[in-house]
Write a protein that holds these residues in place. Sequence first.
Motif, PDB file in Angstrom:
ATOM      1  N   HIS A  45     -10.996 -12.289  18.863  1.00 28.45           N
ATOM      2  CA  HIS A  45     -10.905 -12.214  17.398  1.00 28.45           C
ATOM      3  C   HIS A  45     -12.067 -11.414  16.813  1.00 28.45           C
ATOM      4  O   HIS A  45     -11.883 -10.625  15.887  1.00 28.45           O
ATOM      5  CB  HIS A  45     -10.885 -13.609  16.781  1.00 28.45           C
ATOM      6  CG  HIS A  45      -9.627 -14.365  17.055  1.00 28.45           C
ATOM      7  ND1 HIS A  45      -9.482 -15.680  16.723  1.00 28.45           N
ATOM      8  CD2 HIS A  45      -8.456 -13.997  17.634  1.00 28.45           C
ATOM      9  CE1 HIS A  45      -8.277 -16.092  17.075  1.00 28.45           C
ATOM     10  NE2 HIS A  45      -7.644 -15.090  17.628  1.00 28.45           N
TER      11      HIS A  45
ATOM     12  N   ALA B 225     -11.460  -7.767  17.355  1.00 31.24           N
ATOM     13  CA  ALA B 225     -10.457  -7.260  16.404  1.00 31.24           C
ATOM     14  C   ALA B 225     -11.080  -7.040  15.028  1.00 31.24           C
ATOM     15  O   ALA B 225     -10.787  -6.049  14.355  1.00 31.24           O
ATOM     16  CB  ALA B 225      -9.279  -8.226  16.315  1.00 31.24           C
ATOM     17  N   ARG B 226     -11.959  -7.958  14.610  1.00 28.53           N
ATOM     18  CA  ARG B 226     -12.635  -7.803  13.320  1.00 28.53           C
ATOM     19  C   ARG B 226     -13.511  -6.559  13.310  1.00 28.53           C
ATOM     20  O   ARG B 226     -13.475  -5.767  12.373  1.00 28.53           O
ATOM     21  CB  ARG B 226     -13.480  -9.045  12.998  1.00 28.53           C
ATOM     22  CG  ARG B 226     -14.246  -8.919  11.689  1.00 28.53           C
ATOM     23  CD  ARG B 226     -15.056 -10.157  11.367  1.00 28.53           C
ATOM     24  NE  ARG B 226     -16.109 -10.444  12.296  1.00 28.53           N
ATOM     25  CZ  ARG B 226     -17.335  -9.910  12.266  1.00 28.53           C
ATOM     26  NH1 ARG B 226     -17.653  -9.026  11.344  1.00 28.53           N
ATOM     27  NH2 ARG B 226     -18.242 -10.249  13.144  1.00 28.53           N
TER      28      ARG B 226
ATOM     29  N   ALA C 183     -13.210  -3.929  15.158  1.00 25.65           N
ATOM     30  CA  ALA C 183     -12.360  -2.738  15.223  1.00 25.65           C
ATOM     31  C   ALA C 183     -11.760  -2.408  13.856  1.00 25.65           C
ATOM     32  O   ALA C 183     -11.553  -1.237  13.520  1.00 25.65           O
ATOM     33  CB  ALA C 183     -11.248  -2.941  16.255  1.00 25.65           C
ATOM     34  N   ALA C 184     -11.488  -3.433  13.054  1.00 28.70           N
ATOM     35  CA  ALA C 184     -10.887  -3.228  11.728  1.00 28.70           C
ATOM     36  C   ALA C 184     -11.915  -2.887  10.663  1.00 28.70           C
ATOM     37  O   ALA C 184     -11.562  -2.416   9.579  1.00 28.70           O
ATOM     38  CB  ALA C 184     -10.124  -4.488  11.309  1.00 28.70           C
ATOM     39  N   ARG C 185     -13.184  -3.083  10.956  1.00 23.50           N
ATOM     40  CA  ARG C 185     -14.228  -2.903   9.942  1.00 23.50           C
ATOM     41  C   ARG C 185     -14.266  -1.497   9.345  1.00 23.50           C
ATOM     42  O   ARG C 185     -14.386  -1.369   8.114  1.00 23.50           O
ATOM     43  CB  ARG C 185     -15.593  -3.275  10.522  1.00 23.50           C
ATOM     44  CG  ARG C 185     -16.699  -3.212   9.482  1.00 23.50           C
ATOM     45  CD  ARG C 185     -18.041  -3.539  10.078  1.00 23.50           C
ATOM     46  NE  ARG C 185     -18.225  -4.974  10.155  1.00 23.50           N
ATOM     47  CZ  ARG C 185     -19.246  -5.543  10.763  1.00 23.50           C
ATOM     48  NH1 ARG C 185     -20.149  -4.827  11.381  1.00 23.50           N
ATOM     49  NH2 ARG C 185     -19.357  -6.854  10.775  1.00 23.50           N
TER      50      ARG C 185
ATOM     51  N   ALA D 239     -11.889   0.737   8.738  1.00 25.79           N
ATOM     52  CA  ALA D 239     -10.796   0.893   7.767  1.00 25.79           C
ATOM     53  C   ALA D 239     -11.027  -0.014   6.558  1.00 25.79           C
ATOM     54  O   ALA D 239     -10.739   0.375   5.415  1.00 25.79           O
ATOM     55  CB  ALA D 239      -9.461   0.571   8.419  1.00 25.79           C
ATOM     56  N   HIS D 240     -11.560  -1.194   6.795  1.00 22.70           N
ATOM     57  CA  HIS D 240     -11.882  -2.119   5.698  1.00 22.70           C
ATOM     58  C   HIS D 240     -12.914  -1.489   4.771  1.00 22.70           C
ATOM     59  O   HIS D 240     -12.782  -1.546   3.545  1.00 22.70           O
ATOM     60  CB  HIS D 240     -12.391  -3.433   6.300  1.00 22.70           C
ATOM     61  CG  HIS D 240     -13.043  -4.349   5.337  1.00 22.70           C
ATOM     62  ND1 HIS D 240     -12.382  -4.928   4.271  1.00 22.70           N
ATOM     63  CD2 HIS D 240     -14.317  -4.806   5.277  1.00 22.70           C
ATOM     64  CE1 HIS D 240     -13.218  -5.702   3.609  1.00 22.70           C
ATOM     65  NE2 HIS D 240     -14.409  -5.647   4.185  1.00 22.70           N
TER      66      HIS D 240
ATOM     67  N   ASP E  55      -5.559  -5.370   2.053  1.00 18.66           N
ATOM     68  CA  ASP E  55      -6.542  -5.063   3.092  1.00 18.66           C
ATOM     69  C   ASP E  55      -6.327  -6.021   4.259  1.00 18.66           C
ATOM     70  O   ASP E  55      -6.626  -7.209   4.159  1.00 18.66           O
ATOM     71  CB  ASP E  55      -7.955  -5.226   2.527  1.00 18.66           C
ATOM     72  CG  ASP E  55      -9.051  -4.787   3.485  1.00 18.66           C
ATOM     73  OD1 ASP E  55      -8.813  -4.759   4.709  1.00 18.66           O
ATOM     74  OD2 ASP E  55     -10.151  -4.497   3.008  1.00 18.66           O
ATOM     75  N   PRO E  56      -5.804  -5.530   5.393  1.00 18.12           N
ATOM     76  CA  PRO E  56      -5.503  -6.421   6.521  1.00 18.12           C
ATOM     77  C   PRO E  56      -6.732  -7.154   7.077  1.00 18.12           C
ATOM     78  O   PRO E  56      -6.597  -8.168   7.750  1.00 18.12           O
ATOM     79  CB  PRO E  56      -4.903  -5.502   7.582  1.00 18.12           C
ATOM     80  CG  PRO E  56      -4.777  -4.166   6.992  1.00 18.12           C
ATOM     81  CD  PRO E  56      -5.439  -4.160   5.648  1.00 18.12           C
ATOM     82  N   TYR E  57      -7.919  -6.668   6.777  1.00 17.19           N
ATOM     83  CA  TYR E  57      -9.152  -7.317   7.239  1.00 17.19           C
ATOM     84  C   TYR E  57      -9.193  -8.779   6.810  1.00 17.19           C
ATOM     85  O   TYR E  57      -9.647  -9.640   7.558  1.00 17.19           O
ATOM     86  CB  TYR E  57     -10.342  -6.561   6.640  1.00 17.19           C
ATOM     87  CG  TYR E  57     -11.695  -6.885   7.223  1.00 17.19           C
ATOM     88  CD1 TYR E  57     -12.067  -6.387   8.466  1.00 17.19           C
ATOM     89  CD2 TYR E  57     -12.622  -7.634   6.507  1.00 17.19           C
ATOM     90  CE1 TYR E  57     -13.328  -6.650   8.992  1.00 17.19           C
ATOM     91  CE2 TYR E  57     -13.887  -7.892   7.019  1.00 17.19           C
ATOM     92  CZ  TYR E  57     -14.227  -7.397   8.268  1.00 17.19           C
ATOM     93  OH  TYR E  57     -15.468  -7.645   8.785  1.00 17.19           O
TER      94      TYR E  57
ATOM     95  N   LEU F 170      -7.331 -11.345   9.199  1.00 18.34           N
ATOM     96  CA  LEU F 170      -7.706 -11.504  10.599  1.00 18.34           C
ATOM     97  C   LEU F 170      -8.177 -12.932  10.862  1.00 18.34           C
ATOM     98  O   LEU F 170      -8.818 -13.550  10.005  1.00 18.34           O
ATOM     99  CB  LEU F 170      -8.839 -10.528  10.952  1.00 18.34           C
ATOM    100  CG  LEU F 170      -8.487  -9.046  10.896  1.00 18.34           C
ATOM    101  CD1 LEU F 170      -9.752  -8.206  11.017  1.00 18.34           C
ATOM    102  CD2 LEU F 170      -7.511  -8.702  12.009  1.00 18.34           C
TER     103      LEU F 170
END
Length: 95
Positions: free
Chosen positions: A15, A18-19, A21-23, A25-26, A70-72, A75
Amino acid sequence: MWTIELRFTTDNAEHTAARLAARPAHRVALAALHADGRLHAAGPFADDSGALLILDVPTRTALDAVLAADPYFHLPAVQLTNIREWSPVVGPESR
């Protein structure tokens, strides 16, 4: 205005990965919100246990739409711990 407090969970390495990796784009999404005047400040706490955002949107419905976009914020490693309406008395946006 609204304050949003997040907590980052660290008990699951997958998890957390994943966070992280998404940072990027966030942060692009945050920059866009700032550019259009809806985000006044955002950033992690010094110990990286979570973050604080200050958003200027007219209603809770509008705030929920911003968060949903925002998909962040969806998560498993990002928990919304506190959302409060805020009325600053000092600063450029005082009411």
